[in-house]
Every structure is written in structure tokens, then in C-alpha cells.
Design a protein around this motif. Structure first.
Motif, PDB file in Angstrom:
ATOM      1  N   ARG A 146       0.828  -1.207   0.000  1.00 36.21           N
ATOM      2  CA  ARG A 146       0.000   0.000   0.000  1.00 36.21           C
ATOM      3  C   ARG A 146       0.864   1.258   0.000  1.00 36.21           C
ATOM      4  NH1 ARG A 146      -3.801  -0.545   4.954  1.00 36.21           N
ATOM      5  NH2 ARG A 146      -1.991  -1.647   5.805  1.00 36.21           N
ATOM      6  N   ASP A 147       0.239   2.402  -0.209  1.00 34.13           N
ATOM      7  CA  ASP A 147       0.932   3.678  -0.367  1.00 34.13           C
ATOM      8  C   ASP A 147       0.964   4.427   0.969  1.00 34.13           C
ATOM      9  OD1 ASP A 147       2.036   5.794  -2.224  1.00 34.13           O
ATOM     10  OD2 ASP A 147       0.333   6.881  -1.378  1.00 34.13           O
ATOM     11  N   LEU A 148       2.171   4.611   1.515  1.00 32.10           N
ATOM     12  CA  LEU A 148       2.291   5.246   2.824  1.00 32.10           C
ATOM     13  C   LEU A 148       1.821   6.707   2.822  1.00 32.10           C
ATOM     14  CD1 LEU A 148       2.976   5.200   5.770  1.00 32.10           C
ATOM     15  CD2 LEU A 148       5.413   5.358   5.194  1.00 32.10           C
ATOM     16  N   PRO A 149       2.178   7.524   1.830  1.00 32.32           N
ATOM     17  CA  PRO A 149       1.646   8.895   1.831  1.00 32.32           C
ATOM     18  C   PRO A 149       0.118   8.942   1.854  1.00 32.32           C
ATOM     19  CG  PRO A 149       3.503   8.757   0.337  1.00 32.32           C
ATOM     20  CD  PRO A 149       3.199   7.355   0.766  1.00 32.32           C
ATOM     21  N   ALA A 150      -0.532   8.036   1.143  1.00 28.76           N
ATOM     22  CA  ALA A 150      -1.998   8.011   1.134  1.00 28.76           C
ATOM     23  C   ALA A 150      -2.543   7.648   2.509  1.00 28.76           C
ATOM     24  CB  ALA A 150      -2.507   7.022   0.092  1.00 28.76           C
ATOM     25  N   ILE A 151      -1.912   6.668   3.164  1.00 21.68           N
ATOM     26  CA  ILE A 151      -2.343   6.277   4.513  1.00 21.68           C
ATOM     27  C   ILE A 151      -2.130   7.429   5.487  1.00 21.68           C
ATOM     28  CG2 ILE A 151      -1.836   4.731   6.443  1.00 21.68           C
ATOM     29  CD1 ILE A 151      -1.165   2.577   4.350  1.00 21.68           C
ATOM     30  N   LEU A 152      -0.974   8.112   5.381  1.00 25.51           N
ATOM     31  CA  LEU A 152      -0.701   9.242   6.261  1.00 25.51           C
ATOM     32  C   LEU A 152      -1.728  10.348   6.056  1.00 25.51           C
ATOM     33  CD1 LEU A 152       0.978  10.779   8.320  1.00 25.51           C
ATOM     34  CD2 LEU A 152       2.530  11.448   6.466  1.00 25.51           C
ATOM     35  N   ASN A 153      -2.046  10.660   4.813  1.00 28.08           N
ATOM     36  CA  ASN A 153      -3.054  11.688   4.549  1.00 28.08           C
ATOM     37  C   ASN A 153      -4.394  11.329   5.188  1.00 28.08           C
ATOM     38  OD1 ASN A 153      -2.059  13.968   3.019  1.00 28.08           O
ATOM     39  ND2 ASN A 153      -1.656  12.556   1.330  1.00 28.08           N
ATOM     40  N   GLU A 154      -4.766  10.064   5.096  1.00 26.41           N
ATOM     41  CA  GLU A 154      -6.040   9.643   5.684  1.00 26.41           C
ATOM     42  C   GLU A 154      -5.984   9.726   7.210  1.00 26.41           C
ATOM     43  OE1 GLU A 154      -9.280   5.974   5.299  1.00 26.41           O
ATOM     44  OE2 GLU A 154      -7.461   5.983   4.056  1.00 26.41           O
ATOM     45  N   ALA A 155      -4.849   9.350   7.788  1.00 27.06           N
ATOM     46  CA  ALA A 155      -4.705   9.419   9.243  1.00 27.06           C
ATOM     47  C   ALA A 155      -4.724  10.869   9.730  1.00 27.06           C
ATOM     48  CB  ALA A 155      -3.412   8.728   9.670  1.00 27.06           C
ATOM     49  N   ILE A 156      -4.109  11.764   8.975  1.00 18.06           N
ATOM     50  CA  ILE A 156      -4.135  13.184   9.332  1.00 18.06           C
ATOM     51  C   ILE A 156      -5.549  13.723   9.249  1.00 18.06           C
ATOM     52  CG2 ILE A 156      -3.445  15.488   8.535  1.00 18.06           C
ATOM     53  CD1 ILE A 156      -0.699  14.289   7.856  1.00 18.06           C
ATOM     54  N   ALA A 157      -6.277  13.361   8.200  1.00 15.75           N
ATOM     55  CA  ALA A 157      -7.673  13.798   8.083  1.00 15.75           C
ATOM     56  C   ALA A 157      -8.511  13.286   9.240  1.00 15.75           C
ATOM     57  CB  ALA A 157      -8.248  13.313   6.755  1.00 15.75           C
ATOM     58  N   ALA A 158      -8.144  12.124   9.774  1.00 14.87           N
ATOM     59  CA  ALA A 158      -8.877  11.555  10.905  1.00 14.87           C
ATOM     60  C   ALA A 158      -8.534  12.236  12.220  1.00 14.87           C
ATOM     61  CB  ALA A 158      -8.581  10.061  11.008  1.00 14.87           C
ATOM     62  N   GLY A 159      -7.357  12.936  12.269  1.00 15.56           N
ATOM     63  CA  GLY A 159      -7.061  13.716  13.462  1.00 15.56           C
ATOM     64  C   GLY A 159      -5.816  13.346  14.236  1.00 15.56           C
ATOM     65  N   ILE A 160      -4.913  12.536  13.670  1.00 18.77           N
ATOM     66  CA  ILE A 160      -3.685  12.229  14.415  1.00 18.77           C
ATOM     67  C   ILE A 160      -2.966  13.522  14.806  1.00 18.77           C
ATOM     68  CG2 ILE A 160      -3.358   9.941  13.424  1.00 18.77           C
ATOM     69  CD1 ILE A 160      -1.072  11.249  11.697  1.00 18.77           C
ATOM     70  N   THR A 161      -2.226  13.451  15.896  1.00 16.63           N
ATOM     71  CA  THR A 161      -1.570  14.642  16.432  1.00 16.63           C
ATOM     72  C   THR A 161      -0.059  14.661  16.189  1.00 16.63           C
ATOM     73  OG1 THR A 161      -1.473  13.530  18.587  1.00 16.63           O
ATOM     74  CG2 THR A 161      -3.318  15.044  18.198  1.00 16.63           C
ATOM     75  N   ALA A 162       0.500  13.539  15.728  1.00 15.02           N
ATOM     76  CA  ALA A 162       1.929  13.468  15.383  1.00 15.02           C
ATOM     77  C   ALA A 162       2.149  12.221  14.538  1.00 15.02           C
ATOM     78  CB  ALA A 162       2.802  13.419  16.634  1.00 15.02           C
ATOM     79  N   PHE A 163       3.236  12.243  13.763  1.00 17.63           N
ATOM     80  CA  PHE A 163       3.594  11.087  12.940  1.00 17.63           C
ATOM     81  C   PHE A 163       5.073  10.782  13.119  1.00 17.63           C
ATOM     82  CE2 PHE A 163       5.403   9.480   8.872  1.00 17.63           C
ATOM     83  CZ  PHE A 163       4.820   8.221   8.914  1.00 17.63           C
ATOM     84  N   GLN A 164       5.366   9.503  13.354  1.00 20.74           N
ATOM     85  CA  GLN A 164       6.755   9.045  13.438  1.00 20.74           C
ATOM     86  C   GLN A 164       7.069   8.154  12.238  1.00 20.74           C
ATOM     87  OE1 GLN A 164       9.196   5.824  15.984  1.00 20.74           O
ATOM     88  NE2 GLN A 164       8.212   7.378  17.263  1.00 20.74           N
ATOM     89  N   TYR A 165       8.078   8.555  11.482  1.00 24.40           N
ATOM     90  CA  TYR A 165       8.555   7.814  10.313  1.00 24.40           C
ATOM     91  C   TYR A 165       9.528   6.758  10.814  1.00 24.40           C
ATOM     92  CZ  TYR A 165      10.700   7.267   5.608  1.00 24.40           C
ATOM     93  OH  TYR A 165      11.170   6.790   4.406  1.00 24.40           O
ATOM     94  N   ARG A 166       9.039   5.523  10.889  1.00 25.30           N
ATOM     95  CA  ARG A 166       9.829   4.411  11.428  1.00 25.30           C
ATOM     96  C   ARG A 166       9.974   3.361  10.342  1.00 25.30           C
ATOM     97  NH1 ARG A 166       9.146  -0.613  13.756  1.00 25.30           N
ATOM     98  NH2 ARG A 166      10.613  -1.143  15.426  1.00 25.30           N
ATOM     99  N   ASP A 167      10.964   3.515   9.496  1.00 29.56           N
ATOM    100  CA  ASP A 167      11.175   2.610   8.375  1.00 29.56           C
ATOM    101  C   ASP A 167      12.407   1.767   8.667  1.00 29.56           C
ATOM    102  OD1 ASP A 167       9.971   2.233   5.526  1.00 29.56           O
ATOM    103  OD2 ASP A 167      12.150   2.111   5.244  1.00 29.56           O
ATOM    104  N   LYS A 168      12.174   0.524   9.073  1.00 27.18           N
ATOM    105  CA  LYS A 168      13.286  -0.331   9.475  1.00 27.18           C
ATOM    106  C   LYS A 168      12.809  -1.776   9.463  1.00 27.18           C
ATOM    107  CE  LYS A 168      14.445   0.307  13.835  1.00 27.18           C
ATOM    108  NZ  LYS A 168      14.715   0.989  15.115  1.00 27.18           N
ATOM    109  N   GLY A 169      13.622  -2.682   9.967  1.00 31.59           N
ATOM    110  CA  GLY A 169      13.196  -4.070  10.035  1.00 31.59           C
ATOM    111  C   GLY A 169      13.104  -4.687   8.647  1.00 31.59           C
ATOM    112  N   GLU A 170      11.887  -4.980   8.206  1.00 31.51           N
ATOM    113  CA  GLU A 170      11.686  -5.642   6.921  1.00 31.51           C
ATOM    114  C   GLU A 170      11.462  -4.639   5.779  1.00 31.51           C
ATOM    115  OE1 GLU A 170       8.586  -8.491   7.335  1.00 31.51           O
ATOM    116  OE2 GLU A 170       9.647  -9.651   8.861  1.00 31.51           O
ATOM    117  N   SER A 171      11.828  -3.389   5.983  1.00 29.72           N
ATOM    118  CA  SER A 171      11.736  -2.403   4.912  1.00 29.72           C
ATOM    119  C   SER A 171      12.582  -2.824   3.707  1.00 29.72           C
ATOM    120  CB  SER A 171      12.219  -1.038   5.406  1.00 29.72           C
ATOM    121  OG  SER A 171      12.382  -0.144   4.320  1.00 29.72           O
ATOM    122  N   LYS A 172      12.074  -2.562   2.526  1.00 31.94           N
ATOM    123  CA  LYS A 172      12.811  -2.883   1.298  1.00 31.94           C
ATOM    124  C   LYS A 172      13.488  -1.643   0.698  1.00 31.94           C
ATOM    125  CE  LYS A 172       9.909  -6.836   0.050  1.00 31.94           C
ATOM    126  NZ  LYS A 172       9.127  -6.844   1.286  1.00 31.94           N
TER     127      LYS A 172
END
Length: 219
Positions: A28-54
């Protein structure tokens, strides 16, 4: 001398704190998910790209630019996990470091002067050490409950230990790990100022409802 928090830090930003990277969302598309989460009202975002990231380092940076700009445009705090150099390069609002990540002393030394700093803690001793570090703005306590979203997570610490940490901490504590709609109120009742979550957004059919449930408890 009293602690002086980062000018960017406000405890309200911890109320609904979304943590995510490409390893959490499949194809899935992370920017799209972030936009939806922001529209829902999240108060902060942590960019945690690690582990099984490609992603390689350049791809991680390029995606970070997109995510940072989305957060900046929405006036949402953008925080980078476990990479102070990437956080500086992206001009992030903050950097978060765990006990197994880069040493907090290095992060404090190297982070941009106006950057807020979060530190993961799982014990009373770690919390007491955090109290001695002036630039730590908040503590991420967890995992509170069992979680499958972080393969390297330690054993669940539970609500009682979190409350003990809250009682001695000089900074606000946000809870993370195994958080769902059934245990949000217990986190607040035991002193957390907010909830940090991954699957609450990435594994739901209704992001708006999931985030609203968090805000209903902590706002």
C-alpha cells in the motif's frame, strides 16, 4: 536548573501518535495512509522505516521528504525514528530513539538544536536516567501489551509498571504496544498522556473511527 523543553514540543502532540514505515503496510501507499490518518485527526507522525523495509537509504530519504511535506502542510509534528542523521537531513521536528538504537547521548549531541527528542523506556532505571538528560522531551513507554508489529519488541511491561514510570518521570509519557479500542481508557487511567500506535491505523477498515476512538479518550 528546571528542564527546558524543545520550543516545538507540546504534550498534546502525543495524544494520537501514529508510527509507521513501509514494512507495516505491504504494497500500500504510505503517503496516502498518512493523509487519511491526518484527516482523521492524528496529532503526530513518526517515520519508522526499518526491520523488513525494502527501501535503500536514498529511497528512505526521498519518501521521508514526501511524508515531511505532508505533515508540514497539515501542521502535524514529523518525527524520525532511530536515525538522527536522517532526521537532520529531513529537517524533522523531532527524533525518537530506543534503548537498542543509537545512544541517546549521541542523539542529543548531533540533533539540530531545536529538534524535540523522544526516548523509549521500559524500566524505572531507564526513566530515572532519562530524567537526567535535559533534552529528552517525552518518553515512549512500552510495549504495554503484547504486540506483533515490532519483531524486536521486549516483553510487555504492563499498566502497573507504566504508572510507576509516570509517577517518577519529569516528562510526559506516551504508551505504545498492543494498543486497541479495548484498552485505551486504561492507558489514560494509569497516567499516559496519549497513545502511539501502528496497527490501529494500518490494520483497520476505518481509520477515521480508529483515530477518533483515541482522541475521544485523550483529548
Amino acid at each position: 536548573m528546571p528542564r527546558v523543553p524543545s520550543m516545538k514540543f507540546k504534550s498534546e502532540m502525543l495524544q494520537a501518535y501514529f508510527v509507521c514505515g513501509t514494512q507495516d503496510i505491504g504494497d500500500r501507499d504510505l503517503p496516502a495512509i498518512l493523509n487519511e490518518a491526518i484527516a482523521a485527526g492524528i496529532t503526530a507522525f513518526q517515520y519508522r522505516d526499518k526491520g523488513e523495509s525494502k527501501l535503500n537509504d536514498e529511497q528512505r530519504y526521498q519518501l521521508g521528504v514526501i511524508l515531511r511535506d505532508i505533515c508540514n502542510n497539515a501542521q502535524i509534528s514529523f518525527i524520525v525514528d532511530d536515525d538522527v542523521d536522517l532526521a537532520n537531513k529531513l529537517n524533522a521536528d523531532g527524533v525518537h530513539v530506543g534503548q537498542k538504537d543509537e545512544r541517546i547521548t549521541k542523539v542529543v549531541r548531533d540533533a539540530n538544536p531545536d529538534m524535540m527528542i523522544g526516548l523509549s523506556c521500559q524500566t524505572i532505571e531507564q526513566t530515572e536516567i532519562a530524567n537526567e538528560i535535559d533534552r529528552v522531551d517525552y518518553i515512549g513507554a512500552g510495549p504495554i501489551f503484547s504486540t506483533n508489529s515490532k519483531p524486536d519488541a521486549v516483553a510487555p511491561m504492563g499498566l502497573e509498571l507504566m504508572e510507576d514510570m509516570v509517577n517518577i518521570s519529569d516528562v510526559p509519557i506516551v504508551a505504545i504496544g498492543g494498543i486497541d479500542n479495548t484498552n485505551l481508557q486504561s492507558l489514560k487511567n494509569n497516567g499516559a498522556v496519549g497513545a502511539a500506535f501502528i496497527t490501529l491505523v494500518t490494520q483497520t477498515d476505518d481509520i477515521n473511527r480508529s483515530v477518533k476512538n483515541v482522541l475521544d479518550v485523550f483529548k
